[in-house]
Write an enzyme that holds these catalytic residues in place. Structure first.
Site, PDB file in Angstrom:
ATOM      1  N   CYS A   1      30.264  40.077  34.831  1.00 21.12           N
ATOM      2  CA  CYS A   1      31.315  39.163  35.279  1.00 21.12           C
ATOM      3  C   CYS A   1      31.032  38.534  36.636  1.00 21.12           C
ATOM      4  O   CYS A   1      31.713  37.575  37.024  1.00 21.12           O
ATOM      5  CB  CYS A   1      32.647  39.903  35.327  1.00 21.12           C
ATOM      6  SG  CYS A   1      33.180  40.575  33.740  1.00 21.12           S
TER       7      CYS A   1
ATOM      8  N   HIS B   1      23.937  44.712  45.203  1.00 22.42           N
ATOM      9  CA  HIS B   1      23.475  45.281  43.936  1.00 22.42           C
ATOM     10  C   HIS B   1      23.304  46.786  44.108  1.00 22.42           C
ATOM     11  O   HIS B   1      22.530  47.243  44.952  1.00 22.42           O
ATOM     12  CB  HIS B   1      22.146  44.646  43.519  1.00 22.42           C
ATOM     13  CG  HIS B   1      21.859  44.732  42.049  1.00 22.42           C
ATOM     14  ND1 HIS B   1      21.915  45.915  41.349  1.00 22.42           N
ATOM     15  CD2 HIS B   1      21.518  43.780  41.138  1.00 22.42           C
ATOM     16  CE1 HIS B   1      21.625  45.692  40.079  1.00 22.42           C
ATOM     17  NE2 HIS B   1      21.375  44.406  39.923  1.00 22.42           N
TER      18      HIS B   1
ATOM     19  N   HIS C   1      42.583  31.292  51.282  1.00 22.73           N
ATOM     20  CA  HIS C   1      42.789  31.474  49.840  1.00 22.73           C
ATOM     21  C   HIS C   1      41.823  32.525  49.304  1.00 22.73           C
ATOM     22  O   HIS C   1      40.666  32.603  49.732  1.00 22.73           O
ATOM     23  CB  HIS C   1      42.594  30.148  49.094  1.00 22.73           C
ATOM     24  CG  HIS C   1      43.386  29.015  49.661  1.00 22.73           C
ATOM     25  ND1 HIS C   1      44.747  28.923  49.545  1.00 22.73           N
ATOM     26  CD2 HIS C   1      42.995  27.909  50.366  1.00 22.73           C
ATOM     27  CE1 HIS C   1      45.172  27.831  50.141  1.00 22.73           C
ATOM     28  NE2 HIS C   1      44.128  27.197  50.648  1.00 22.73           N
TER      29      HIS C   1
ATOM     30  N   HIS D   1      38.158  38.160  41.179  1.00 22.96           N
ATOM     31  CA  HIS D   1      37.956  38.242  39.738  1.00 22.96           C
ATOM     32  C   HIS D   1      39.088  38.988  39.050  1.00 22.96           C
ATOM     33  O   HIS D   1      39.413  40.131  39.388  1.00 22.96           O
ATOM     34  CB  HIS D   1      36.621  38.941  39.459  1.00 22.96           C
ATOM     35  CG  HIS D   1      36.406  39.302  38.026  1.00 22.96           C
ATOM     36  ND1 HIS D   1      36.550  38.397  36.993  1.00 22.96           N
ATOM     37  CD2 HIS D   1      36.063  40.482  37.441  1.00 22.96           C
ATOM     38  CE1 HIS D   1      36.305  38.996  35.850  1.00 22.96           C
ATOM     39  NE2 HIS D   1      36.012  40.265  36.088  1.00 22.96           N
TER      40      HIS D   1
ATOM     41  N   HIS E   1      47.267  36.749  33.539  1.00 22.94           N
ATOM     42  CA  HIS E   1      48.411  36.642  32.636  1.00 22.94           C
ATOM     43  C   HIS E   1      48.246  35.502  31.640  1.00 22.94           C
ATOM     44  O   HIS E   1      48.523  35.653  30.447  1.00 22.94           O
ATOM     45  CB  HIS E   1      49.687  36.440  33.452  1.00 22.94           C
ATOM     46  CG  HIS E   1      50.935  36.395  32.635  1.00 22.94           C
ATOM     47  ND1 HIS E   1      51.448  35.211  32.115  1.00 22.94           N
ATOM     48  CD2 HIS E   1      51.778  37.375  32.226  1.00 22.94           C
ATOM     49  CE1 HIS E   1      52.552  35.481  31.429  1.00 22.94           C
ATOM     50  NE2 HIS E   1      52.771  36.768  31.479  1.00 22.94           N
TER      51      HIS E   1
ATOM     52  N   ASN F   1      40.987  38.066  31.010  1.00 24.42           N
ATOM     53  CA  ASN F   1      39.724  38.211  31.733  1.00 24.42           C
ATOM     54  C   ASN F   1      38.684  37.308  31.062  1.00 24.42           C
ATOM     55  O   ASN F   1      38.152  37.636  30.012  1.00 24.42           O
ATOM     56  CB  ASN F   1      39.277  39.674  31.704  1.00 24.42           C
ATOM     57  CG  ASN F   1      38.005  39.917  32.502  1.00 24.42           C
ATOM     58  OD1 ASN F   1      37.295  38.983  32.855  1.00 24.42           O
ATOM     59  ND2 ASN F   1      37.714  41.172  32.770  1.00 24.42           N
TER      60      ASN F   1
END
Length: 541
Positions: free
Chosen positions: A258, A337, A438, A442, A471, A475
Site C-alpha cells: 500500500c 524499509h 493537512h 493511508h 468510509h 481501503n
C-alpha cells in the site's frame, strides 16, 4: 515483560445467548486480546535523528554560507562612505582591470554552477481518482450475502467477516468487482486485466482531459500494482492503449504494498531530475479480485473486509514554466524499509493455506511492526519539516538526555522519586501539527487510524480525510492518499503555501512520507470522486 503488556489491549465481546448445552438461555461473553500500535513517540532512536539532520545539512549548505559572505562583505564596505566607495571602485577598475574581470568571472561561474547543480523543482500539475460505476457499489450486508450465495465460504468464515466489517469504519457505498462472486475459485488473468484496465484508463482519460496534454507528451510512466503483475506489464498496457511515444521511460512496480504510491512518486522524481523538460505520469492501483480469498484461514480473510476498487493518476512536471498552472510542489520524500527484520518481512505475506488456496496473510504483529516503522520514518522526517523552535527544543532535550543520562535506579521504597526521574528523562515530543496544515494518512482501517491519532496527538479534523475515504471508498491500497487529497480539495481547504503530509505504509515492511506545498489556492474540483457526496461528510465516522 512490562513492555509487552503495554502493546496489548483487551475487549469484552458479547457473544449473545447460548443456544444449546448446559448454559443454554444465558448470556455468554469472551475476552478478546489485541495488539495495538506501540507508543512510538515516547522513545527516540538517535540514529534516525542523525539521518534526518544529515538530510537537512546536505540540502542547506548553501544557505549556511550566504550569511557568512554577507557579513564579511558588510564589514568591509560598511566602514567606507559613499564617495570613498565609488573612488575605491574607480581606482580598482582603472589600475587593476584584470583583477576585476577575474572576480566577476569567478562570480558568474559560481552562480552558474549552483543553478545548474541544484535539483529541479518537481510540480504536481493535477491528479485524477477513479470512481467505479454504480452497478459495482455494494453495502456491507450485500457483500456478506453475495459471499454466501457464491458458496465459497462456510458460516464461521462469513460470521468472522461480518464482525470485522461492523467495526471496520467502512460504509455501505464502496465498490468491488463482480468477478469475486463468480463460481470459479480464483480470478483469471482476463479478469485481472479487465479490472485494472477499466480503472487505469478511466483515471488517465480524466487526467489528460483536465491537464490538456496529449499522451505522446509524457516522457516518464510509472505504474504500481502490488498483486497483479501480468506480462506484458500494466505500464505496457497503457502505452499500447494510448499509443505513447517509443522512447518513453516506463516502469512497472509490483509486490510493494500500500505504500507503493509514494515509491512510484520517488522514482518519477528521479527520472525527471535526469531528464529535463519532461512530463511524468504515475498510476497507482490494485486488483481487488486478486486479493480475494475463499478459504478458512482468518488471517487471510481480513483483506476481504477492507480492500476495495480504486485508482489514481498523477501528472508531474519539471518544467519551470509549469509553475503557474501547477497545484503543488514536491518538498520531501522520506522512505523507511524494515525488510531486514524477519518479523517485519513476513507480517503481510502472500502464500497458500493448508488447502493450497492463495491469499494475503496478515500477522497479529502488524500494529507493533507498523508502529516501529512509523517511528523511524517520522524521526527522520522531523528535522526536514519541523519549525526551528520545535527542532531546537527537541535537539536540546535529546542532547541533555545523551549527556546527562539518569542515574536513578528505582527501588520499592522510592517509587515516587523513580517516577519523577522517568518524567525528567522523558524526551521532548515535537508537535507535527506545526509542520503541516493537512494530513493524508493511508486509510488502512479504523483501528490503525485511531492509534495514529493518539500517538501523533492529532485532532478529529486532521484525520477527517482519512476516515472519510475509508468510509466512502474503503481501503484502496496505494491510491488512498490521493482520494484523501481530493477530499481536502473538494472541501475547499487547500490554500496557497499549505503543506500536505502524505503518509503510507505497506508490506515489506515499509513506511513512506511525501511532503507537498500548495503553489496556490486550489479551487474546488468539478469532477469526481467526491462531487455528489462531499456534503455528507464528515459524518459520525
Amino acid at each position: 515483560m512490562a513492555g509487552e503488556h503495554t502493546l496489548l489491549s483487551t475487549e469484552i465481546v458479547n457473544r449473545g445467548v447460548e443456544a444449546s448445552g448446559p448454559d443454554a438461555g444465558s448470556l455468554t461473553f469472551s475476552v478478546r486480546v489485541r495488539r495495538r500500535l506501540p507508543d512510538f513517540l515516547q522513545s527516540v532512536n538517535l540514529k534516525y535523528v542523525k539521518l534526518g539532520y544529515h538530510y537537512l545539512i546536505s540540502h542547506a549548505i548553501y544557505l549556511a554560507t550566504i550569511p557568512v559572505l554577507v557579513l564579511v562583505f558588510s564589514a568591509e564596505v560598511g566602514s567606507l562612505s559613499r564617495e570613498e566607495l565609488w573612488k575605491k571602485m574607480w581606482e580598482e577598475t582603472s589600475y587593476d582591470l584584470a583583477t576585476v574581470l577575474a572576480f566577476f568571472g569567478v562570480l558568474v561561474f559560481t552562480i552558474s554552477v549552483y543553478f545548474m547543480s541544484r535539483p529541479r523543482p518537481i510540480y504536481l500539475i493535477d491528479f485524477a481518482c477513479y470512481r467505479p460505476s454504480d452497478d459495482l457499489k455494494v453495502s456491507n450486508e450485500e457483500l456478506i450475502e453475495q459471499a454466501r450465495k457464491s458458496g465459497k465460504f462456510d458460516e464461521d468464515s462469513l460470521a468472522f467477516q461480518s464482525r470485522i466489517l461492523k467495526t471496520s469504519g467502512i460504509g455501505d457505498e464502496t465498490y468491488v468487482p463482480k468477478t469475486i462472486f463468480s463460481p470459479s475459485n480464483c480470478a483469471t488473468m482476463k479478469d485481472g486485466r479487465a479490472e485494472t484496465s477499466t480503472a487505469m484508463f478511466a483515471a488517465l482519460d480524466e487526467l489528460f482531459e483536465k491537464c490538456r496534454i496529449r499522451p505522446k507528451d509524457v516522457g516518464v510512466l510509472v505504474v504500481n500494482c502490488s498483486l497483479f503483475n501480468p506480462t506484458p506489464s500494466l505500464s505496457a498496457m497503457i502505452v499500447n492503449h494510448y499509443k505513447m511515444r517509443g522512447n518513453i521511460l516506463s516502469y512497472n512496480l509490483g509486490g510493494m504494498g500500500c505504500s507503493a504510491g509514494i515509491i512510484a512518486i520517488d522514482l518519477a522524481r528521479d527520472m525527471l531530475q535526469a531528464n529535463p523538460n519532461n512530463y511524468a505520469v504515475v498510476v497507482s492501483t490494485e486488483a481487488v479480485s486478486f486479493t480475494w480469498y475463499t478459504g478458512k484461514n482468518r488471517s487471510m480473510l481480513i483483506p476481504n473486509c477492507f480492500f476495495r476498487m480504486g485508482c489514481s493518476a498523477v501528472l508531474l512536471s519539471n518544467r519551470r514554466r509549469d509553475f503557474r498552472r501547477a497545484k503543488y510542489r514536491l518538498e520531501h520524500i522520506v522512505r523507511t524499509h524494515k525488510g531486514a527484520d524477519d518479523r517485519s518481512f513476513r507480517c503481510v505475506y502472500q502464500e497458500e493455506d493448508e488447502q493450497r488456496i492463495k491469499g494475503l496473510s496478515i500477522s497479529r504483529d502488524l500494529m507493533e511492526i507498523g508502529g516501529h516503522a512509523l517511528k523511524t520514518n517520522i524521526t527522520t522526517l522531523g528535522p526536514l519539516v519541523l519549525p526551528f523552535s520545535e527542532q531546537l527544543l527537541f535537539f536540546a532535550a535529546l542532547l541533555y538526555r545523551h549527556l546527562f543520562p539518569s542515574k536513578t535506579t528505582p527501588t520499592s521504597s522510592s517509587s515516587s522519586s523513580s517516577s519523577s526521574a522517568a518524567a525528567a528523562t522523558k524526551p521532548y515530543i515535537p508537535d507535527y501539527k506545526l509542520a503541516f496544515e493537512h494530513f493524508c494518512i493511508h486509510a488502512a482501517s479504523r483501528g490503525v487510524l485511531d492509534q495514529l491519532q493518539r500517538n501523533l496527538d492529532l485532532t478529529d479534523k486532521h484525520l477527517e480525510a482519512s476516515r472519510a475515504v475509508l468510509h466512502r471508498f474503503g481501503n484502496t491500497s496505494s491510491s488512498s492518499i490521493w482520494y484523501e487529497l481530493a477530499y481536502l480539495e473538494a472541501k475547499g481547504r487547500v490554500r496557497g503555501g499549505d503543506r500536505v503530509w502524505q503518509l503510507a505504509f505497506g508490506s515489506g515492511f515499509k513506511c513512506n512520507s511525501a511532503v507537498w506545498r500548495a503553489v496556490k489556492r486550489v479551487r474546488r474540483p468539478t469532477r469526481r470522486p467526491w462531487l455528489d457526496c462531499i456534503d455528507r461528510y464528515p459524518v459520525g465516522l
